[in-house]
Scaffold this active site. Structure first.
Site, PDB file in Angstrom:
ATOM      1  N   MET A 110      -4.106  -7.050  -6.942  1.00  0.00           N
ATOM      2  CA  MET A 110      -3.630  -8.209  -7.703  1.00  0.00           C
ATOM      3  C   MET A 110      -4.744  -9.074  -8.291  1.00  0.00           C
ATOM      4  O   MET A 110      -4.484 -10.181  -8.757  1.00  0.00           O
ATOM      5  CB  MET A 110      -2.707  -9.066  -6.835  1.00  0.00           C
ATOM      6  CG  MET A 110      -1.486  -8.318  -6.319  1.00  0.00           C
ATOM      7  SD  MET A 110      -0.527  -7.527  -7.622  1.00  0.00           S
ATOM      8  CE  MET A 110       0.325  -8.962  -8.276  1.00  0.00           C
TER       9      MET A 110
ATOM     10  N   ASP B 188      -4.227  -4.535 -18.394  1.00  0.00           N
ATOM     11  CA  ASP B 188      -3.193  -3.512 -18.618  1.00  0.00           C
ATOM     12  C   ASP B 188      -3.228  -2.911 -20.026  1.00  0.00           C
ATOM     13  O   ASP B 188      -2.181  -2.601 -20.613  1.00  0.00           O
ATOM     14  CB  ASP B 188      -1.788  -4.104 -18.342  1.00  0.00           C
ATOM     15  CG  ASP B 188      -1.646  -4.589 -16.911  1.00  0.00           C
ATOM     16  OD1 ASP B 188      -2.281  -4.005 -16.023  1.00  0.00           O
ATOM     17  OD2 ASP B 188      -0.911  -5.556 -16.680  1.00  0.00           O
TER      18      ASP B 188
ATOM     19  N   GLY C 164       0.785  -1.236   0.000  1.00  0.00           N
ATOM     20  CA  GLY C 164       0.000   0.000   0.000  1.00  0.00           C
ATOM     21  C   GLY C 164       0.812   1.278   0.000  1.00  0.00           C
ATOM     22  O   GLY C 164       0.330   2.321   0.438  1.00  0.00           O
TER      23      GLY C 164
ATOM     24  N   GLU D 155       6.503   5.852  -9.097  1.00  0.00           N
ATOM     25  CA  GLU D 155       5.054   5.601  -9.086  1.00  0.00           C
ATOM     26  C   GLU D 155       4.355   6.547  -8.110  1.00  0.00           C
ATOM     27  O   GLU D 155       3.262   7.051  -8.372  1.00  0.00           O
ATOM     28  CB  GLU D 155       4.765   4.150  -8.665  1.00  0.00           C
ATOM     29  CG  GLU D 155       5.154   3.126  -9.706  1.00  0.00           C
ATOM     30  CD  GLU D 155       4.809   1.704  -9.259  1.00  0.00           C
ATOM     31  OE1 GLU D 155       3.771   1.493  -8.626  1.00  0.00           O
ATOM     32  OE2 GLU D 155       5.605   0.793  -9.543  1.00  0.00           O
TER      33      GLU D 155
ATOM     34  N   ASN E 145      -5.418   2.559 -13.088  1.00  0.00           N
ATOM     35  CA  ASN E 145      -4.463   1.584 -12.553  1.00  0.00           C
ATOM     36  C   ASN E 145      -3.055   2.119 -12.738  1.00  0.00           C
ATOM     37  O   ASN E 145      -2.772   2.850 -13.684  1.00  0.00           O
ATOM     38  CB  ASN E 145      -4.602   0.242 -13.290  1.00  0.00           C
ATOM     39  CG  ASN E 145      -3.666  -0.824 -12.735  1.00  0.00           C
ATOM     40  OD1 ASN E 145      -3.462  -0.916 -11.519  1.00  0.00           O
ATOM     41  ND2 ASN E 145      -3.075  -1.619 -13.604  1.00  0.00           N
TER      42      ASN E 145
ATOM     43  N   ASN F 172       1.645   2.986  -2.633  1.00  0.00           N
ATOM     44  CA  ASN F 172       0.935   3.901  -3.548  1.00  0.00           C
ATOM     45  C   ASN F 172      -0.326   4.455  -2.882  1.00  0.00           C
ATOM     46  O   ASN F 172      -0.669   5.621  -3.080  1.00  0.00           O
ATOM     47  CB  ASN F 172       0.573   3.188  -4.850  1.00  0.00           C
ATOM     48  CG  ASN F 172       1.717   3.204  -5.843  1.00  0.00           C
ATOM     49  OD1 ASN F 172       2.121   4.264  -6.315  1.00  0.00           O
ATOM     50  ND2 ASN F 172       2.268   2.035  -6.136  1.00  0.00           N
TER      51      ASN F 172
ATOM     52  N   HIS G 180       0.860   0.702 -13.247  1.00  0.00           N
ATOM     53  CA  HIS G 180       1.530  -0.530 -13.653  1.00  0.00           C
ATOM     54  C   HIS G 180       3.036  -0.272 -13.747  1.00  0.00           C
ATOM     55  O   HIS G 180       3.454   0.729 -14.338  1.00  0.00           O
ATOM     56  CB  HIS G 180       0.979  -0.986 -15.007  1.00  0.00           C
ATOM     57  CG  HIS G 180       1.553  -2.287 -15.460  1.00  0.00           C
ATOM     58  ND1 HIS G 180       1.162  -3.489 -14.927  1.00  0.00           N
ATOM     59  CD2 HIS G 180       2.523  -2.571 -16.370  1.00  0.00           C
ATOM     60  CE1 HIS G 180       1.858  -4.468 -15.500  1.00  0.00           C
ATOM     61  NE2 HIS G 180       2.685  -3.934 -16.375  1.00  0.00           N
TER      62      HIS G 180
END
Ligand code: GRF
Length: 193
Positions: A95, A150, A20, A179, A112, A22, A114
């Protein structure tokens, strides 16, 4: 540009499965005046997600859902999202692959993050693939989510140089740090127009 006072922030749910980091960077960002989002819910498929601790720290509602029964779990989430007037979902290290039905039925946008320069290296083990292929660069991407893994429209990307002595771990670390900056940037890009 959204005004700094008197505008309603977009109610957001963040979906996680693990650490977590992000999520934490998104929460910090959401507290800034310039942020167009407020994070109202954290959703995890994994009761052991370390990131769930941020729900406690920042007093954000948490929901743990059992994705072994995905259809039931998704139905439950959709109801909760509706009840909480959530208009944006940020997947952040989540996930599980959301079903087409979920994506079509959620009345809002889904983003999202990636850890590769999409369309290169969809799916798992992105850093390993980049190193094995002797790529000179990898990076991260924030994109809209559609029903293909994706593959939704790219919002923003950040390139990261791969050095000769980089390992999967060192590269993962460098990219993760990027990110944390890129996700807020992507949100500002979408909602500040
Ligand atoms: C990130 O690298 C993200 O891009 C990937 O999984 C990792 C999650 O890290 N999908 P965290 O849980 O946000 O720390």
């Amino acid at each position: 540009m959204a005004q700094s006072t008197g505008f309603k922030k977009i109610k957001t749910a963040v979906f996680i499965s693990g650490t977590g980091s992000n999520l934490q960077s998104l929460i910090k960002f959401s507290k800034l005046k310039k942020s167009p989002i407020s994070i109202e819910m954290i959703i995890s498929n994994n009761p052991k997600s370390k990131g769930l601790v941020f729900g406690k720290i920042y007093k954000i509602k948490k929901n743990i859902l059992n994705f072994k029964k995905q259809i039931v779990a998704e139905k439950e989430i959709l109801l909760k999202l509706k009840k909480n007037k959530i208009n944006l979902i940020c997947l952040a290290g989540f996930m599980k692959i959301l079903s087409k039905n979920f994506i079509l039925n959620f009345k809002g946008q889904i983003l999202n993050i990636h850890p590769s320069l999409l369309p290169k290296y969809k799916g798992l083990n992105t850093h390993e693939k980049a190193i094995k292929n002797k790529d000179r660069y990898s990076g991260c991407t924030v994109h809209f989510v559609n029903s293909k893994l994706d593959s939704g429209k790219i919002i923003i990307q950040k390139k990261v140089k791969i050095r000769k002595n980089d390992t999967i771990n060192s590269l993962a670390k460098k990219i993760l740090a990027q990110e944390h900056k890129l996700y807020p940037k992507a949100i500002l890009k979408i909602f500040s127009l």
